[in-house]
Design a protein around this motif. Sequence first.
Motif, PDB file in Angstrom:
ATOM      1  N   THR A   1       0.834  -1.202   0.000  1.00 42.57           N
ATOM      2  CA  THR A   1       0.000   0.000   0.000  1.00 42.57           C
ATOM      3  C   THR A   1       0.870   1.253   0.000  1.00 42.57           C
ATOM      4  O   THR A   1       2.083   1.168  -0.178  1.00 42.57           O
ATOM      5  N   ILE A   2       0.235   2.418   0.208  1.00 41.66           N
ATOM      6  CA  ILE A   2       0.981   3.679   0.271  1.00 41.66           C
ATOM      7  C   ILE A   2       1.306   4.009   1.721  1.00 41.66           C
ATOM      8  O   ILE A   2       0.637   3.530   2.636  1.00 41.66           O
ATOM      9  N   PRO A   3       2.309   4.850   1.971  1.00 42.17           N
ATOM     10  CA  PRO A   3       2.731   5.105   3.359  1.00 42.17           C
ATOM     11  C   PRO A   3       1.708   5.883   4.193  1.00 42.17           C
ATOM     12  O   PRO A   3       1.607   5.666   5.399  1.00 42.17           O
TER      13      PRO A   3
ATOM     14  N   VAL B   1      -7.587  -3.119  -4.584  1.00 38.47           N
ATOM     15  CA  VAL B   1      -7.598  -1.749  -5.112  1.00 38.47           C
ATOM     16  C   VAL B   1      -9.052  -1.310  -5.235  1.00 38.47           C
ATOM     17  O   VAL B   1      -9.771  -1.719  -6.151  1.00 38.47           O
ATOM     18  N   ILE B   2      -9.461  -0.485  -4.295  1.00 34.80           N
ATOM     19  CA  ILE B   2     -10.824   0.056  -4.307  1.00 34.80           C
ATOM     20  C   ILE B   2     -10.776   1.362  -5.085  1.00 34.80           C
ATOM     21  O   ILE B   2     -10.568   2.449  -4.522  1.00 34.80           O
TER      22      ILE B   2
ATOM     23  N   LYS C   1      -1.323  -2.661  -4.318  1.00 39.88           N
ATOM     24  CA  LYS C   1      -2.291  -3.771  -4.331  1.00 39.88           C
ATOM     25  C   LYS C   1      -3.421  -3.596  -3.316  1.00 39.88           C
ATOM     26  O   LYS C   1      -4.468  -4.232  -3.462  1.00 39.88           O
ATOM     27  N   ASP C   2      -3.203  -2.769  -2.299  1.00 41.05           N
ATOM     28  CA  ASP C   2      -4.234  -2.533  -1.277  1.00 41.05           C
ATOM     29  C   ASP C   2      -4.341  -1.034  -1.039  1.00 41.05           C
ATOM     30  O   ASP C   2      -3.399  -0.406  -0.531  1.00 41.05           O
ATOM     31  N   ILE C   3      -5.518  -0.444  -1.382  1.00 42.00           N
ATOM     32  CA  ILE C   3      -5.682   1.002  -1.228  1.00 42.00           C
ATOM     33  C   ILE C   3      -7.169   1.362  -1.298  1.00 42.00           C
ATOM     34  O   ILE C   3      -7.966   0.688  -1.957  1.00 42.00           O
ATOM     35  N   LEU C   4      -7.506   2.427  -0.601  1.00 39.64           N
ATOM     36  CA  LEU C   4      -8.854   2.993  -0.652  1.00 39.64           C
ATOM     37  C   LEU C   4      -8.772   4.353  -1.336  1.00 39.64           C
ATOM     38  O   LEU C   4      -7.934   5.184  -0.968  1.00 39.64           O
TER      39      LEU C   4
END
Length: 258
Positions: free
Chosen positions: A172-174, A197-198, A213-216
Motif C-alpha cells: 500500500t501507500i505510506p 484496489v478500491i 495492491k491494497d488502497i482505498l
Amino acid sequence: MADEELKEEEKKEEPKEEEMKEEVQQEDVQEEAKKTKEEVKEEKDAPELMESEETKEEEKEKKEEGDFEEKPEKKLRAEEEEEEEGEEEEEEEEEEEEEELELKDQVISIRRVTKVVKGGKNLSFSALAAVGNENGLVGVGKGKAREVPMAIAKAVEDAKKNMIQVPLAETTIPHFIRGIHGGGVVVLRPASKGTGVIAGGAVRVIMELAGVKDILTKSIRSNNPISVAHATMDALKKLKNPEVVSKTRGKSKDRIWQ
C-alpha cells in the motif's frame, strides 16, 4: 727520299710514345697514393666507427627496454579504462533494456475530437495512457493522431517521459494523501493487506501499474479521465518516504504520522 721521310716521322713519334707512357705511369702512381691514403683513413676511422655503432646499438637497446617497460603499463591502463567504459555502457544499456522490458502500458481513454477549419472538420483521436513497472514506477501521457494506434503510441511515449518513483509501504501507500489537478480531486488512503484496489477508471489503472495492491480511493468533483489521472499523479508525487521523514524529524516511523 721517301725512306728518309719515314725515318724522320718514326723519330718524331718515338718521343710522343715515351711521353704517353710517362703520363700513364704518373697517373698509376697517383691512384696508388690515393688508395693508400684512403686505406690509412679507413684504418684510423674504423675503431671510431665501431665505437659509434656500439654506442648506437646500446642506446637502441636501452630505448627498447624503456619502451618495453613503459608501453605495457600504458597499454594496460588504456585497456583497463576501455574495459571499464565498455562495462559501464553495457550496464546502462542492460538497465535501459530491462526497464523497457519490464514497463507495461495501458490505455485509460480514447476520444474522437474534431477541429473546425475553413474547409470543414478535421477528425482525429486523442488517447490517454499510463505506463508502469508495477514496482513503484509510473507515468501518464497524452497523444493525438489521425489514427488510433498512432495516438496510443504517442501517449505511451509521452508517459515514459513523465515517469515518477512512488514510495510504497509493502502493498500500500505510506500515508493518506490528497491530489488536485484542475477540476479533479482524488483522495488516497492506505489499506490493510487483502483489501485490494478500491478504485475505478483512471485511478485504478494508475494504482495497478504503480504496484499498489491494497488502497482505498475516492474521486471527488470532476470525472474527466484526464483531470482524474493528473490529480492521481499529483497525489502520488506528494507521497513521502517514511525513512527520510523519520531521519529529518528525528522520530521513529511509528510516531511520524501521529
